[in-house]
Design an enzyme around this catalytic site. Sequence first.
Site, PDB file in Angstrom:
ATOM      1  N   ASP A 197     -24.251 -27.993  57.412  1.00  7.79           N
ATOM      2  CA  ASP A 197     -23.410 -28.248  56.231  1.00  7.79           C
ATOM      3  C   ASP A 197     -24.155 -29.140  55.228  1.00  7.79           C
ATOM      4  O   ASP A 197     -23.647 -29.418  54.138  1.00  7.79           O
ATOM      5  CB  ASP A 197     -22.045 -28.823  56.619  1.00  7.79           C
ATOM      6  CG  ASP A 197     -22.134 -30.180  57.287  1.00  7.79           C
ATOM      7  OD1 ASP A 197     -23.260 -30.655  57.552  1.00  7.79           O
ATOM      8  OD2 ASP A 197     -21.068 -30.774  57.563  1.00  7.79           O
ATOM      9  N   ASP A 218     -22.900 -24.409  61.385  1.00  7.56           N
ATOM     10  CA  ASP A 218     -22.212 -25.711  61.355  1.00  7.56           C
ATOM     11  C   ASP A 218     -20.770 -25.528  60.890  1.00  7.56           C
ATOM     12  O   ASP A 218     -20.531 -24.952  59.808  1.00  7.56           O
ATOM     13  CB  ASP A 218     -22.947 -26.604  60.345  1.00  7.56           C
ATOM     14  CG  ASP A 218     -23.024 -28.046  60.790  1.00  7.56           C
ATOM     15  OD1 ASP A 218     -22.487 -28.374  61.863  1.00  7.56           O
ATOM     16  OD2 ASP A 218     -23.641 -28.835  60.047  1.00  7.56           O
ATOM     17  N   LYS A 232     -21.667 -25.662  65.683  1.00  9.93           N
ATOM     18  CA  LYS A 232     -21.818 -27.107  65.898  1.00  9.93           C
ATOM     19  C   LYS A 232     -20.639 -27.809  65.248  1.00  9.93           C
ATOM     20  O   LYS A 232     -20.166 -27.369  64.181  1.00  9.93           O
ATOM     21  CB  LYS A 232     -23.130 -27.605  65.276  1.00  9.93           C
ATOM     22  CG  LYS A 232     -23.322 -29.119  65.393  1.00  9.93           C
ATOM     23  CD  LYS A 232     -24.719 -29.549  65.011  1.00  9.93           C
ATOM     24  CE  LYS A 232     -24.946 -29.735  63.525  1.00  9.93           C
ATOM     25  NZ  LYS A 232     -24.046 -30.708  62.870  1.00  9.93           N
ATOM     26  N   GLU A 286     -18.880 -31.990  64.657  1.00  8.30           N
ATOM     27  CA  GLU A 286     -19.133 -33.427  64.726  1.00  8.30           C
ATOM     28  C   GLU A 286     -18.001 -34.148  65.444  1.00  8.30           C
ATOM     29  O   GLU A 286     -16.826 -33.811  65.258  1.00  8.30           O
ATOM     30  CB  GLU A 286     -19.280 -34.004  63.310  1.00  8.30           C
ATOM     31  CG  GLU A 286     -20.479 -33.426  62.563  1.00  8.30           C
ATOM     32  CD  GLU A 286     -20.650 -34.038  61.172  1.00  8.30           C
ATOM     33  OE1 GLU A 286     -19.903 -34.976  60.814  1.00  8.30           O
ATOM     34  OE2 GLU A 286     -21.538 -33.565  60.448  1.00  8.30           O
ATOM     35  N   GLU A 343     -27.516 -38.275  65.931  1.00  3.20           N
ATOM     36  CA  GLU A 343     -28.043 -38.611  64.601  1.00  3.20           C
ATOM     37  C   GLU A 343     -28.009 -40.109  64.350  1.00  3.20           C
ATOM     38  O   GLU A 343     -26.954 -40.758  64.521  1.00  3.20           O
ATOM     39  CB  GLU A 343     -27.237 -37.870  63.506  1.00  3.20           C
ATOM     40  CG  GLU A 343     -27.754 -38.179  62.100  1.00  3.20           C
ATOM     41  CD  GLU A 343     -27.254 -37.227  61.020  1.00  3.20           C
ATOM     42  OE1 GLU A 343     -26.607 -36.211  61.351  1.00  3.20           O
ATOM     43  OE2 GLU A 343     -27.527 -37.503  59.843  1.00  3.20           O
TER      44      GLU A 343
HETATM   45  O1  KIV Z   1     -25.969 -30.219  58.584  1.00  6.34           O
HETATM   46  C1  KIV Z   1     -27.076 -30.506  59.079  1.00  6.34           C
HETATM   47  O2  KIV Z   1     -28.129 -30.176  58.533  1.00  6.34           O
HETATM   48  C2  KIV Z   1     -27.084 -31.261  60.314  1.00  6.34           C
HETATM   49  C3  KIV Z   1     -28.396 -31.788  60.790  1.00  6.34           C
HETATM   50  C4  KIV Z   1     -28.779 -32.974  60.008  1.00  6.34           C
HETATM   51  C5  KIV Z   1     -28.389 -32.042  62.257  1.00  6.34           C
HETATM   52  O3  KIV Z   1     -26.074 -31.463  60.892  1.00  6.34           O
END
Ligand code: KIV
Length: 305
Positions: A52, A91, A120, A122, A189
């Site tokens: 994202d 993401d 993915k 968070e 991160e």
């Molecule tokens: O969105 C993204 O690019 C990320 C990375 C920084 C791991 O989540």
Amino acid sequence: MTTGTAAQPRVTVPDVTSRKGSGTPLVMVTAYDAPSARAVDAAGVDMILVGDTLAMVVLGYDDTLQVTTDDMAHHVAAVARTRPRALLVGDLPWLSYHVSLDDTVRNAATLVRAGASAVKLEGGRKRLPAVHAILDAEIPVMGHIGLTPQSIHALGGFRVQGKDLEAARAIVDDAIALAEAGCFAIVLECVPDAVARLVTDSVAVPTIGIGAGRHCDGQVLVYHDLLGIEERMAPKFVRRYAQLGADAKAAVARFAEDVRAGRFPSSEETYHAADTVADALGLYGPAAADRPREQNTSAGASAPA
Ligand code: KIV
């Protein structure tokens, strides 16, 4: 499912998980469109993340909160069309999994239908219901803890996380909970390296670090950061392997100079009508001296040899 050629089987989720403790760190790089996907895949990365960060590095927003599931799907699809060998992770954006579990699964499925093999999200223990629901729909989930940019307002900015004992312990507990729930890998991160090491030693799945030091099972960087496409932000953990932004600016400036000086396009860069056709059309008149300038001059400074 492995759908690549026999020589280059596509990287699968079990392939990634099995790399834990293999001694060879995993490599993940972000990509957002077909050219960036082709570049990172040809370079041999293990995973491509359509992050994202799209919001910030491609779409010009100040944070990642501005992109939607549809935005992400649009870019996942562009990357997927290149049929990368690397595992394609999409993401989940802010508010796509902070909603009902039905909508959470539907949003994850949207990224899978666009071509992602995994998603993915968070957050730690707080996000376990979402993780369980997505896994229940047979969609592999990558966790992401430490600095979680979708929580930027709650965190008060992009800051290193896990600096005090309590916060460090919370990160380790979050990682253990995500791994036990079934996440196949966890992004860490912006945490101190000692915390990353403890997390890596505490979970059975690979940790992928960004600003988390070397004691992770893999590393991820944002494409635009590692290639130096923009210089506006320079976090400590970014190593720039190229200066593409400066190269692009210099190249466009040379183009502008060549155009303004009449050096572009050269004769070699121009389609010409056959003399007979030009004569029949009366394009240049009878005199050779009246033929177009490029036929009587040498090629411009930037013309190909
Ligand atoms: O969105 C993204 O690019 C990320 C990375 C920084 C791991 O989540």
